[in-house]
Scaffold this active site. Structure first.
Site, PDB file in Angstrom:
ATOM      1  N   PRO A   2       8.883  -4.926  -8.828  1.00  0.00           N
ATOM      2  CA  PRO A   2       9.187  -5.878  -9.895  1.00  0.00           C
ATOM      3  C   PRO A   2       8.627  -7.264  -9.572  1.00  0.00           C
ATOM      4  O   PRO A   2       8.805  -7.770  -8.461  1.00  0.00           O
ATOM      5  CB  PRO A   2      10.721  -5.888  -9.921  1.00  0.00           C
ATOM      6  N   GLU A   3       7.929  -7.846 -10.536  1.00  0.00           N
ATOM      7  CA  GLU A   3       7.387  -9.184 -10.378  1.00  0.00           C
ATOM      8  C   GLU A   3       8.219 -10.132 -11.231  1.00  0.00           C
ATOM      9  O   GLU A   3       9.274  -9.751 -11.730  1.00  0.00           O
ATOM     10  CB  GLU A   3       5.897  -9.173 -10.750  1.00  0.00           C
ATOM     11  N   LYS A  60      10.691 -13.860  -7.142  1.00  0.00           N
ATOM     12  CA  LYS A  60      11.062 -12.460  -7.349  1.00  0.00           C
ATOM     13  C   LYS A  60      12.464 -12.161  -6.831  1.00  0.00           C
ATOM     14  O   LYS A  60      12.875 -11.001  -6.780  1.00  0.00           O
ATOM     15  CB  LYS A  60      10.053 -11.550  -6.648  1.00  0.00           C
ATOM     16  N   ARG A 264      -4.624  -4.229  -1.177  1.00  0.00           N
ATOM     17  CA  ARG A 264      -4.007  -3.911  -2.471  1.00  0.00           C
ATOM     18  C   ARG A 264      -5.046  -3.352  -3.436  1.00  0.00           C
ATOM     19  O   ARG A 264      -6.148  -3.889  -3.572  1.00  0.00           O
ATOM     20  CB  ARG A 264      -3.370  -5.168  -3.095  1.00  0.00           C
TER      21      ARG A 264
END
Length: 276
Positions: A2-3, A60, A264
């Site tokens: 979750p961002e 976050k 990433r």
């Protein structure tokens, strides 16, 4: 993971569900989630009798303010807060249960068990880790193109890596960095120091607009994300590049590519985002 948009929607829905409820007991079945204090039993005892007053967000992180303390929670990859009745079955991935005096329970569920909780006295939370070294919020006046330019010109790190660094600004993760850089027409492997003032302005504008739109759409449900009312987000329907390797670019029709930047997975258009 979750961002900012997802965490903000969890905050909003959770605040509506639990504000004003008093904690009767806390049951921790996976103590490693509790990082402060280092004993989950102490965590439990400190929270007994506390009433949830409000819930805020910093980057976050979720901040659950109770009578005398603040629970700082990071959801990591799969963490979720959901409200249940006391007689409902308990999911095997539920690791912390906050039992309220009205018979309801707030369950923290986490398939991966990567989430964390820190407990601070009120007023201490912002000056200690994990919050102490966080950068400005995307929607705060402190974040300006000038702020970004001053910091980006000092580093030769790749721009995607820099934007993921929560010390620069908070809230961006892998999904939204890819989207911001696409909207900015910046290649994710450009050195930050090579960016012009005009390019940095585009990054600033794209950051604010992308995150703002994602918050309004309830975030992005890519795999398992839901808010605290069990609702999925819909911003995934508007993603331009993330998760779209092999699909045509919405702008120029070129096939989108995927590479690895800073460990990433990274999606981009080789034409709209040239590597200068």
């Amino acid at each position: 993971m979750p961002e900012l948009p997802e965490v903000e929607n969890v905050r909003r829905t959770l605040e509506n569900l639990v504000t004003g409820k008093t904690i009767e007991d806390v049951i921790v079945t996976y103590p490693k989630i509790v990082k402060r204090p280092d004993d989950a039993k102490i965590f439990k005892e400190m929270l007994k009798g506390e009433t949830i007053e409000n819930i805020k967000r910093r980057g976050k992180f979720l901040l659950l303010y109770v009578t005398n303390y603040v629970i700082v929670s990071h959801l990591r990859m799969e963490g979720k807060f959901l409200l249940h009745q006391e007689d409902e079955p308990i999911d095997k991935h539920t690791h912390v249960r906050f039992l309220f005096t009205d018979g309801t329970e707030l369950h923290y569920k986490d398939v991966r068990k990567f989430g964390t909780m820190h407990l601070f006295k009120k007023g201490e939370e912002m000056n200690q880790m994990p919050l102490a070294d966080l950068g400005p919020e995307p929607f705060d006046a402190e974040l300006t193109p000038q702020y970004l330019q001053e910091r980006l010109q000092k580093t030769n790190r790749k721009i995607k890596v820099v934007l993921l660094d929560q010390r620069l600004l908070v809230g961006l993760g892998n999904i939204y960095v890819d989207e911001v850089l696409f909207r900015s027409q910046i290649h994710p492997e450009r050195e930050a120091s090579s960016l012009t003032a005009e390019e940095i302005e585009r990054i600033y504008e794209a950051t604010v607009t992308t995150l703002g739109e994602a918050v309004k759409r309830g975030g992005s449900t890519i795999r398992t994300y839901i808010n605290s009312q069990g609702q999925i987000g819909s911003f995934q329907e508007l993603l331009n590049v993330y998760g779209k390797k092999g699909e045509p670019c919405v702008t120029c029709g070129t096939i989108l590519e995927k590479t690895v930047v800073g460990g990433r997975g990274t999606h981009y258009c080789p034409i709209c985002q040239p590597r200068i």
